[in-house]
Write a protein that holds these residues in place. Structure first.
Motif, short mmCIF file in Angstrom:
data_model
loop_
_atom_site.label_atom_id
_atom_site.label_comp_id
_atom_site.label_asym_id
_atom_site.label_seq_id
_atom_site.Cartn_x
_atom_site.Cartn_y
_atom_site.Cartn_z
N GLY A 132 132.28 23.09 21.24
CA GLY A 132 132.98 22.64 20.05
C GLY A 132 132.17 22.85 18.78
O GLY A 132 131.28 23.71 18.73
N VAL A 133 132.51 22.06 17.78
CA VAL A 133 131.91 22.17 16.45
C VAL A 133 131.21 20.86 16.12
O VAL A 133 131.73 19.78 16.40
CB VAL A 133 132.98 22.44 15.39
N THR A 134 130.01 20.97 15.55
CA THR A 134 129.32 19.79 15.04
C THR A 134 129.21 19.90 13.53
O THR A 134 128.84 20.96 13.00
CB THR A 134 127.91 19.65 15.65
N PHE A 135 129.55 18.82 12.84
CA PHE A 135 129.43 18.76 11.39
C PHE A 135 128.20 17.94 11.04
O PHE A 135 127.97 16.88 11.63
CB PHE A 135 130.69 18.16 10.77
N TRP A 136 127.40 18.43 10.11
CA TRP A 136 126.10 17.84 9.81
C TRP A 136 126.08 17.24 8.42
O TRP A 136 126.28 17.95 7.43
CB TRP A 136 125.01 18.91 9.94
N PHE A 137 125.83 15.94 8.36
CA PHE A 137 125.71 15.25 7.08
C PHE A 137 124.30 14.70 6.97
O PHE A 137 123.87 13.86 7.79
CB PHE A 137 126.74 14.12 6.99
#
Length: 219
Positions: free
Chosen positions: A194-199
């Motif tokens: 999947g996709v990981t979003f990084w904040f």
């Protein structure tokens, strides 16, 4: 890699190689790749390495100018330089379809503590070009709601900035996605599932809460 002047600013960054005879990056889990796939990935790695080096050079120059404007002399011999910029790379996915790498940069420029900046670096092995958000997601306008749900689900106790003002979480995410000057846009990496979003810490909640990394599985 860094061969610049360290009397004002210290810096380091990594370079990625798929050539086993010239290994210089954090490359793991790719032993089963074919020679053809590694050849394709080398083209993407070349683009990544140029981007990393250029961004590091620019960041260090900005820090050097800042240090020289704030201090009269270089740091004393034997002591640490005033500021630093250390970047490491973490491969998230490397195959014939995509090279996806997380860049983690430890920066200190002033104040009580430094910052850790998270950046997603995604490239098309076939062309060597960087993949932008529009290249990966068919409907980027749906992303804020998807990420907001993932944040609520995976960080149920987190108090987001949106809870302290009039915005909802999706609006906060949309602002980050569209604001490439202040935030650099929405940071993401791709992995096999999947996709990981990084904040980075301080992007969507208090700095003390650290980074948030919501992930979304492929449909």
């Amino acid at each position: 890699v860094w061969d610049g002047d360290v009397t004002w600013v210290d810096a380091s960054y990594q370079q990625l190689s798929f050539d086993e005879t010239d290994y210089s990056g954090p490359l793991t889990g790719t032993d089963d790749l074919s020679s053809a796939a590694k050849s394709l990935l080398s083209r993407a790695a070349d683009t990544l390495n140029r981007d990393v080096a250029a961004k590091a050079d620019s960041a260090v120059e900005d820090l050097r100018v800042m240090a020289q404007s704030e201090y009269e002399e270089p740091a004393p011999e034997g002591s640490d330089p005033y500021y630093h910029n250390y970047e490491k790379l973490y491969v998230q996915r490397a195959d014939a379809s995509v090279l996806s790498v997380l860049s983690l940069t430890d920066v200190y420029s002033h104040g009580a503590h430094g910052s850790v900046i998270l950046r997603g670096c995604n490239y098309d092995p076939a062309t060597g070009n960087e993949l932008k958000i529009d290249d990966v997601f068919t409907d980027k306008n749906a992303l804020p709601d998807i990420i907001a749900f993932a944040l609520t689900d995976q960080y149920p106790d987190l108090i987001l900035f949106s809870a302290t003002d009039s915005r909802d979480t999706a609006s906060l995410i949309r602002e980050i996605m569209n604001n490439t000057d202040s935030y650099g846009g929405l940071q993401f990496t791709l992995d096999p599932k999947g996709v990981t979003f990084w904040f980075s810490a301080g992007d969507i909640t208090a700095y003390a809460s650290g980074a948030q990394t919501p992930s979304v599985r492929y449909a």
